[in-house]
Motif scaffolding. Structure first.
Motif, PDB file in Angstrom:
ATOM      1  N   LEU A 188      68.817  33.934  33.863  1.00  0.00           N
ATOM      2  CA  LEU A 188      70.255  33.890  33.676  1.00  0.00           C
ATOM      3  C   LEU A 188      70.532  33.495  32.229  1.00  0.00           C
ATOM      4  O   LEU A 188      69.788  32.692  31.640  1.00  0.00           O
ATOM      5  N   VAL A 189      71.594  34.050  31.665  1.00  0.00           N
ATOM      6  CA  VAL A 189      71.948  33.732  30.281  1.00  0.00           C
ATOM      7  C   VAL A 189      73.432  33.377  30.203  1.00  0.00           C
ATOM      8  O   VAL A 189      74.242  33.824  31.013  1.00  0.00           O
ATOM      9  N   VAL A 190      73.761  32.564  29.203  1.00  0.00           N
ATOM     10  CA  VAL A 190      75.137  32.124  28.993  1.00  0.00           C
ATOM     11  C   VAL A 190      75.810  33.073  28.009  1.00  0.00           C
ATOM     12  O   VAL A 190      75.305  33.300  26.903  1.00  0.00           O
ATOM     13  N   VAL A 191      76.965  33.618  28.407  1.00  0.00           N
ATOM     14  CA  VAL A 191      77.658  34.593  27.567  1.00  0.00           C
ATOM     15  C   VAL A 191      79.155  34.308  27.529  1.00  0.00           C
ATOM     16  O   VAL A 191      79.724  33.736  28.454  1.00  0.00           O
ATOM     17  N   GLY A 192      79.763  34.742  26.436  1.00  0.00           N
ATOM     18  CA  GLY A 192      81.209  34.682  26.277  1.00  0.00           C
ATOM     19  C   GLY A 192      81.633  35.721  25.261  1.00  0.00           C
ATOM     20  O   GLY A 192      80.795  36.274  24.531  1.00  0.00           O
ATOM     21  N   THR A 193      82.902  35.994  25.173  1.00  0.00           N
ATOM     22  CA  THR A 193      83.374  36.976  24.192  1.00  0.00           C
ATOM     23  C   THR A 193      83.313  36.366  22.792  1.00  0.00           C
ATOM     24  O   THR A 193      83.407  35.135  22.625  1.00  0.00           O
ATOM     25  N   PRO A 194      83.160  37.205  21.757  1.00  0.00           N
ATOM     26  CA  PRO A 194      83.179  36.679  20.382  1.00  0.00           C
ATOM     27  C   PRO A 194      84.448  35.893  20.081  1.00  0.00           C
ATOM     28  O   PRO A 194      84.384  34.834  19.429  1.00  0.00           O
ATOM     29  N   ASP A 195      85.597  36.369  20.546  1.00  0.00           N
ATOM     30  CA  ASP A 195      86.852  35.660  20.290  1.00  0.00           C
ATOM     31  C   ASP A 195      86.853  34.282  20.935  1.00  0.00           C
ATOM     32  O   ASP A 195      87.306  33.288  20.333  1.00  0.00           O
ATOM     33  N   TYR A 196      86.395  34.194  22.164  1.00  0.00           N
ATOM     34  CA  TYR A 196      86.350  32.898  22.850  1.00  0.00           C
ATOM     35  C   TYR A 196      85.445  31.937  22.088  1.00  0.00           C
ATOM     36  O   TYR A 196      85.813  30.779  21.839  1.00  0.00           O
ATOM     37  N   LEU A 197      84.253  32.393  21.700  1.00  0.00           N
ATOM     38  CA  LEU A 197      83.284  31.512  21.048  1.00  0.00           C
ATOM     39  C   LEU A 197      83.762  31.072  19.661  1.00  0.00           C
ATOM     40  O   LEU A 197      83.492  29.940  19.239  1.00  0.00           O
ATOM     41  N   ARG A 198      84.491  31.923  18.951  1.00  0.00           N
ATOM     42  CA  ARG A 198      85.014  31.534  17.641  1.00  0.00           C
ATOM     43  C   ARG A 198      86.073  30.438  17.751  1.00  0.00           C
ATOM     44  O   ARG A 198      86.222  29.597  16.852  1.00  0.00           O
ATOM     45  N   ALA A 199      86.791  30.449  18.837  1.00  0.00           N
ATOM     46  CA  ALA A 199      87.902  29.507  19.004  1.00  0.00           C
ATOM     47  C   ALA A 199      87.487  28.164  19.589  1.00  0.00           C
ATOM     48  O   ALA A 199      88.314  27.242  19.662  1.00  0.00           O
ATOM     49  N   ARG A 200      86.245  28.026  20.002  1.00  0.00           N
ATOM     50  CA  ARG A 200      85.807  26.807  20.690  1.00  0.00           C
ATOM     51  C   ARG A 200      84.653  26.140  19.946  1.00  0.00           C
ATOM     52  O   ARG A 200      84.027  26.747  19.075  1.00  0.00           O
ATOM     53  N   PRO A 201      84.323  24.878  20.270  1.00  0.00           N
ATOM     54  CA  PRO A 201      83.243  24.170  19.575  1.00  0.00           C
ATOM     55  C   PRO A 201      81.899  24.903  19.701  1.00  0.00           C
ATOM     56  O   PRO A 201      81.641  25.586  20.685  1.00  0.00           O
ATOM     57  N   ALA A 202      81.061  24.735  18.690  1.00  0.00           N
ATOM     58  CA  ALA A 202      79.741  25.363  18.691  1.00  0.00           C
ATOM     59  C   ALA A 202      78.897  24.813  19.844  1.00  0.00           C
ATOM     60  O   ALA A 202      79.075  23.669  20.287  1.00  0.00           O
ATOM     61  N   ILE A 203      77.964  25.642  20.305  1.00  0.00           N
ATOM     62  CA  ILE A 203      77.100  25.272  21.430  1.00  0.00           C
ATOM     63  C   ILE A 203      75.656  25.259  20.945  1.00  0.00           C
ATOM     64  O   ILE A 203      75.079  26.307  20.640  1.00  0.00           O
ATOM     65  N   ALA A 204      75.061  24.063  20.880  1.00  0.00           N
ATOM     66  CA  ALA A 204      73.666  23.932  20.445  1.00  0.00           C
ATOM     67  C   ALA A 204      72.751  23.549  21.593  1.00  0.00           C
ATOM     68  O   ALA A 204      71.574  23.934  21.621  1.00  0.00           O
ATOM     69  N   THR A 205      73.254  22.784  22.556  1.00  0.00           N
ATOM     70  CA  THR A 205      72.474  22.362  23.715  1.00  0.00           C
ATOM     71  C   THR A 205      73.337  22.524  24.964  1.00  0.00           C
ATOM     72  O   THR A 205      74.572  22.615  24.872  1.00  0.00           O
ATOM     73  N   PRO A 206      72.722  22.541  26.151  1.00  0.00           N
ATOM     74  CA  PRO A 206      73.512  22.678  27.385  1.00  0.00           C
ATOM     75  C   PRO A 206      74.577  21.602  27.552  1.00  0.00           C
ATOM     76  O   PRO A 206      75.609  21.847  28.184  1.00  0.00           O
ATOM     77  N   ARG A 207      74.366  20.426  26.977  1.00  0.00           N
ATOM     78  CA  ARG A 207      75.361  19.361  27.117  1.00  0.00           C
ATOM     79  C   ARG A 207      76.673  19.707  26.417  1.00  0.00           C
ATOM     80  O   ARG A 207      77.733  19.164  26.746  1.00  0.00           O
TER      81      ARG A 207
END
Length: 298
Positions: free
Chosen positions: A166-185
């Motif tokens: 399983l992989v974690v996905v989101g739209t480019p627009d959503y990811l640009r508007a939200r905090p960066a994701i480096a770890t699952p926490r």
């Protein structure tokens, strides 16, 4: 009891197991009213009430439960004996009932069935797709298809698909508007689209692993579905992050509609398996389907 009343006993068995006149009547191919009349006649002949009826459900009485426990294994033996006669036919035949997830049905089962059914025209296959971990013995399925880690230890399990993840996905627009994701926490700061298991009602905890360290995260979000197809739709619409099968999202990643995060935290795990009770005596048709589905590598 006269021999002609064995059909009534089988009808009682189905009602008691299904806990529903509607479902039992559908399986028997009779009307609900006719089945109800049959049960009243059976109770009258035996002189004992077998079923407790309410406006919403039906269940065996104490006497009915005793009769159910006596009948069930005998009818199963009769069914198995009849299936065994198929070994003497030149052409495999019979009905195979399978419970599976929608994703497994689409990705691994249907591509094989298209060829299998054309080759064996007297074999019938009933496929029930849902997200629950069905008790295949209680629900009288011949087999189930689930991910390898979900299969009970007392089942015979045959791999029918490659290892997956399983992989974690989101739209480019959503990811640009939200905090960066480096770890699952970091997911706690995001809208995550949850999956609810109907079997026990709980939400799926997203499972991660890196360098031998496993981490399960209970994510939060505004949307909960019991279908990964709906989760994909919501993720594509920008409503948050989805945790989905890699092969399902790969085309959307390739065309830029989705972006993947936490790639190094998403481990491989056993792919789809066909499983069935170890005590089951496979029919000729079932054995052929198992071989047709068996995963033999790339």
């Amino acid at each position: 009891m006269n021999r002609e009343n064995y059909n009534d006993l089988q009808a009682f068995l189905l009602v008691a197991q299904e806990r529903s006149f509607t479902r039992a009547a559908a399986r028997l191919g009779v009307s609900q009213s006719a089945l109800s009349h049959t049960m009243r006649q059976l109770e009258s002949r035996l002189g004992v009430r077998l079923l407790t009826r309410t406006t919403r459900s039906v269940s065996p009485t104490e006497a009915g439960e005793r009769l159910l426990q006596a009948l069930a294994p005998n009818f199963e033996n009769i069914h198995a004996a009849l299936l065994g006669l198929g070994e003497f036919r030149d052409t495999p035949s019979g009905t195979i009932r399978i419970t599976t997830s929608e994703h497994a049905a689409r990705r691994v089962l249907w591509p094989v069935l298209r060829t299998f059914l054309a080759k064996y025209p007297e074999v019938r296959v009933e496929v029930i797709s849902d997200s629950t971990l069905t008790d295949i013995v209680a629900e009288r399925f011949d087999a189930g298809i689930r991910l390898g880690e979900q299969v009970a230890q007392d089942m015979i399990a045959t791999p029918i698909g490659p290892p997956t993840r399983l992989v974690v996905v989101g739209t480019p627009d959503y990811l640009r508007a939200r905090p960066a994701i480096a770890t699952p926490r970091d997911l706690v700061a995001h809208d995550c689209i949850n999956l609810r298991f109907l079997t026990h009602g709980g939400l799926y905890a997203w499972e991660f692993e890196k360098d031998g360290h496993a981490l399960n995260v209970r994510v939060e979000g505004r949307l909960v579905f019991n279908s990964i197809d709906r989760i994909l739709d919501a993720a594509l619409a920008g409503f948050g992050l989805g945790y989905l099968p890699e092969d399902m999202v790969a085309p959307h990643i390739a065309r830029g509609a989705l972006r993947q995060v936490l790639d190094d935290w998403c481990p491989l795990f056993p792919g789809y398996h066909l499983y069935y009770p170890s005590r089951r005596q496979p029919s000729q048709a079932f054995a052929l389907l198992v071989e047709a589905l068996r995963w033999r590598g790339p």
